[in-house]
Design an enzyme around this catalytic site. Structure first.
Site, PDB file in Angstrom:
ATOM      1  N   HIS A   1       5.791  -1.613 -10.468  1.00 19.59           N
ATOM      2  CA  HIS A   1       4.812  -1.246  -9.446  1.00 19.59           C
ATOM      3  C   HIS A   1       3.501  -0.778 -10.082  1.00 19.59           C
ATOM      4  O   HIS A   1       2.806   0.086  -9.551  1.00 19.59           O
ATOM      5  CB  HIS A   1       5.399  -0.138  -8.559  1.00 19.59           C
ATOM      6  CG  HIS A   1       5.123  -0.293  -7.091  1.00 19.59           C
ATOM      7  ND1 HIS A   1       6.071  -0.746  -6.203  1.00 19.59           N
ATOM      8  CD2 HIS A   1       4.022  -0.038  -6.342  1.00 19.59           C
ATOM      9  CE1 HIS A   1       5.550  -0.752  -4.975  1.00 19.59           C
ATOM     10  NE2 HIS A   1       4.311  -0.337  -5.033  1.00 19.59           N
TER      11      HIS A   1
ATOM     12  N   THR B   1      -0.999  -5.640  -2.567  1.00 14.06           N
ATOM     13  CA  THR B   1      -1.607  -4.310  -2.704  1.00 14.06           C
ATOM     14  C   THR B   1      -1.964  -3.808  -1.304  1.00 14.06           C
ATOM     15  O   THR B   1      -2.707  -4.468  -0.575  1.00 14.06           O
ATOM     16  CB  THR B   1      -2.870  -4.347  -3.605  1.00 14.06           C
ATOM     17  OG1 THR B   1      -3.711  -5.413  -3.192  1.00 14.06           O
ATOM     18  CG2 THR B   1      -2.516  -4.524  -5.068  1.00 14.06           C
TER      19      THR B   1
ATOM     20  N   GLN C   1       5.131  -9.646   1.523  1.00 13.70           N
ATOM     21  CA  GLN C   1       5.910  -8.606   0.837  1.00 13.70           C
ATOM     22  C   GLN C   1       6.475  -7.636   1.855  1.00 13.70           C
ATOM     23  O   GLN C   1       5.749  -7.107   2.695  1.00 13.70           O
ATOM     24  CB  GLN C   1       5.012  -7.869  -0.164  1.00 13.70           C
ATOM     25  CG  GLN C   1       5.676  -6.693  -0.861  1.00 13.70           C
ATOM     26  CD  GLN C   1       5.455  -5.376  -0.137  1.00 13.70           C
ATOM     27  OE1 GLN C   1       4.389  -5.165   0.444  1.00 13.70           O
ATOM     28  NE2 GLN C   1       6.443  -4.498  -0.152  1.00 13.70           N
TER      29      GLN C   1
ATOM     30  N   SER D   1       2.332  -5.754 -13.852  1.00  9.16           N
ATOM     31  CA  SER D   1       2.123  -4.391 -14.355  1.00  9.16           C
ATOM     32  C   SER D   1       1.449  -4.405 -15.714  1.00  9.16           C
ATOM     33  O   SER D   1       2.107  -4.535 -16.751  1.00  9.16           O
ATOM     34  CB  SER D   1       3.421  -3.575 -14.393  1.00  9.16           C
ATOM     35  OG  SER D   1       3.988  -3.484 -13.085  1.00  9.16           O
TER      36      SER D   1
ATOM     37  N   GLY E   1      -2.262  -7.222  -9.823  1.00  8.79           N
ATOM     38  CA  GLY E   1      -2.542  -6.332  -8.702  1.00  8.79           C
ATOM     39  C   GLY E   1      -3.952  -5.795  -8.820  1.00  8.79           C
ATOM     40  O   GLY E   1      -4.873  -6.199  -8.115  1.00  8.79           O
TER      41      GLY E   1
ATOM     42  N   ARG F   1       3.185   3.017 -10.701  1.00 10.94           N
ATOM     43  CA  ARG F   1       2.909   3.904  -9.554  1.00 10.94           C
ATOM     44  C   ARG F   1       4.174   4.539  -8.991  1.00 10.94           C
ATOM     45  O   ARG F   1       4.106   5.312  -8.042  1.00 10.94           O
ATOM     46  CB  ARG F   1       2.217   3.104  -8.441  1.00 10.94           C
ATOM     47  CG  ARG F   1       0.850   2.625  -8.834  1.00 10.94           C
ATOM     48  CD  ARG F   1       0.316   1.542  -7.919  1.00 10.94           C
ATOM     49  NE  ARG F   1      -0.156   2.008  -6.634  1.00 10.94           N
ATOM     50  CZ  ARG F   1      -1.354   2.526  -6.406  1.00 10.94           C
ATOM     51  NH1 ARG F   1      -2.195   2.672  -7.403  1.00 10.94           N
ATOM     52  NH2 ARG F   1      -1.732   2.895  -5.202  1.00 10.94           N
TER      53      ARG F   1
ATOM     54  N   TYR G   1       8.442  -4.101   2.596  1.00  7.39           N
ATOM     55  CA  TYR G   1       9.081  -2.815   2.274  1.00  7.39           C
ATOM     56  C   TYR G   1      10.218  -2.664   3.266  1.00  7.39           C
ATOM     57  O   TYR G   1       9.993  -2.800   4.482  1.00  7.39           O
ATOM     58  CB  TYR G   1       8.092  -1.659   2.476  1.00  7.39           C
ATOM     59  CG  TYR G   1       7.125  -1.452   1.331  1.00  7.39           C
ATOM     60  CD1 TYR G   1       7.555  -1.503   0.013  1.00  7.39           C
ATOM     61  CD2 TYR G   1       5.789  -1.169   1.582  1.00  7.39           C
ATOM     62  CE1 TYR G   1       6.655  -1.294  -1.034  1.00  7.39           C
ATOM     63  CE2 TYR G   1       4.898  -0.961   0.532  1.00  7.39           C
ATOM     64  CZ  TYR G   1       5.346  -1.026  -0.763  1.00  7.39           C
ATOM     65  OH  TYR G   1       4.467  -0.822  -1.801  1.00  7.39           O
TER      66      TYR G   1
END
Ligand SMILES: Cc1cc2nc3c(=O)[nH]c(=O)nc-3n(C[C@H](O)[C@H](O)[C@H](O)COP(=O)(O)O)c2cc1C
Length: 387
Positions: free
Chosen positions: A278, A81, A130, A310, A332, A281, A132
């Site tokens: 996600h 997060t 994580q 989720s 999360g 989101r 991106y």
């Protein structure tokens, strides 16, 4: 409200809501567009009915298991997060320390508000980083090298963020990271003096792994906006294959909901498939993960472990997910609400609640060990292979 009075993740959510300015709470809590998928995720779990076994010795429920090839104290992973230092200073370290203490893997976000190295030093435990995928591949390579050098066990590549979701609560609240006070947010901040004082004392949170990241020519863009603009929407199968060849440690792919993708990913040699939308989101209207999971598990045919996140808010959701074939769940918001309510103690309370609820659900289902949970617990129309 005292932490001891928080009996559910929803109680911690209520505490976080009271403590935080609305803009910050909504950033944590909200989903994309009409929040259909956000709600569907909960409904997906809630609709799963279980068939408890009776006359089984369940006096000592055992949560120990394996997650992606190593031991874990329970089938729970902490999901990445970003920007959570806006809720509590050093929230990343706080949650990671609890995860390490309790024996759960922790995933640090690319957009974390504590650095890769700081979390490794101050928390330790099983750490995943994580990623991106940004167009600036050199920057991504540096992040991966830093994670490897700091001893991170795995890389979690998020695949469901070709572009940022439209989170209208954030747009209406004028929420940005870093926090930028303006007339809309000032009243909001000022009416939460405890939070304000904490932010002033510790300094505003920043994306510690992205210090020095440019990514956008717009000098007015916030760092979050720069990251959004810098996402590599062209990232495809060939790119993932190359990444697999470069990253020799565990590679987990996050954001999968289609069985065709899962089948191909298992063939590509990833070490874990993380079913996720996600937390609602991103694509509003995306399938609830509990509904997507059985097909993904079928397609993977046991070649790699499948994780799911989720909407996990209850210990019984863990039982449901395992019964549908997941190896573990990820959370999360559950630990995030806890950390936003009361820092490390709040994150610990969140996991305590989930552990207690999970143990209780296992006892009531007649399953002494999490490793015994299978599709026999499911109602016939949900099962994979009912007798
Ligand atoms: C405030 C917030 C920030 C998030 N940041 C990231 C992130 O940086 N990278 C990522 O892959 N997922 C991110 N996610 C998604 C989570 O990893 C996870 O998929 C989702 O929260 C699971 O749903 P749950 O909150 O219902 O447990 C974020 C979620 C929230 C709530």
């Amino acid at each position: 409200m005292n932490l001891r009075d928080a009996h559910s993740i929803e109680d911690l959510r209520a505490m976080a809501r009271r403590r935080l300015p609305r803009g910050v709470f909504d950033f944590f809590d909200g989903g994309a567009d009409d929040e259909l998928t956000l709600r569907a995720n909960r409904a997906g779990f809630e609709h799963i009915r279980l068939r408890p076994r009776v006359l089984v010795d369940v006096h000592a429920p055992d949560l120990n298991t394996r997650i992606v090839g190593a031991d874990a104290a329970a089938p729970i992973v902490i999901a990445p997060t970003g920007a959570i230092g806006a809720g509590w200073p050093q929230a990343d370290v706080a949650i990671a320390r609890v995860a390490a203490r309790l024996g759960l893997p922790y995933t640090l976000s690319t957009t974390a508000t504590s650095s890769i190295e700081e979390v490794a030093t101050r928390a330790g435990g099983r750490l995943w980083f994580q990623l991106y995928v940004l167009r600036d591949r050199t920057f991504c390579d540096t992040l991966m090298q830093r994670a490897a050098a700091a001893g991170y066990e795995g890389l979690v590549v998020t695949l469901d963020l070709a572009t940022g979701g439209k989170r209208e609560r954030d747009l209406r609240n004028g929420f940005t990271v870093p926090l930028r006070p303006h007339w809309r947010t000032l009243c909001d901040f000022a009416s939460h003096p405890g939070w304000c004082w904490q932010m002033l004392r510790h300094g505003p949170p920043r994306f510690e792994n992205l210090v020095g990241f440019e990514g956008s020519a717009d000098p007015r863009a916030s760092v979050a906006a720069k990251v959004g603009q810098a996402l590599d929407a062209a990232f495809d199968w060939a790119d993932l294959q190359r990444l697999r060849e470069r990253w020799r440690r565990k590679l987990i792919v996050k954001g999968v909901t289609r069985c065709e993708d899962a089948d191909r990913l298992a063939g590509l040699g990833v070490d874990g498939i993380w079913v996720s939308n996600h937390g609602g989101r991103q694509l509003d209207g995306a399938i609830a993960t509990a509904d997507a999971l059985p097909d993904v598990v079928r397609a993977v045919r046991g070649r790699v472990p499948v994780l799911i996140d989720s909407g996990v808010r209850r210990g019984v959701d863990v039982v449901r997910a395992l019964a549908l074939g997941a190896q573990a769940v990820a959370v999360g918001r559950a630990t995030l609400y806890g950390a936003a309510a009361a820092g490390e103690a709040g994150a610990e309370r969140a996991l305590q609640i989930l552990f207690d609820e999970l143990k209780r659900a296992m006892q009531l289902c007649g399953t002494p060990s999490v490793r015994d949970i299978d599709d026999g617990l499911l109602q016939a129309d949900r099962g994979r292979a009912m007798p």
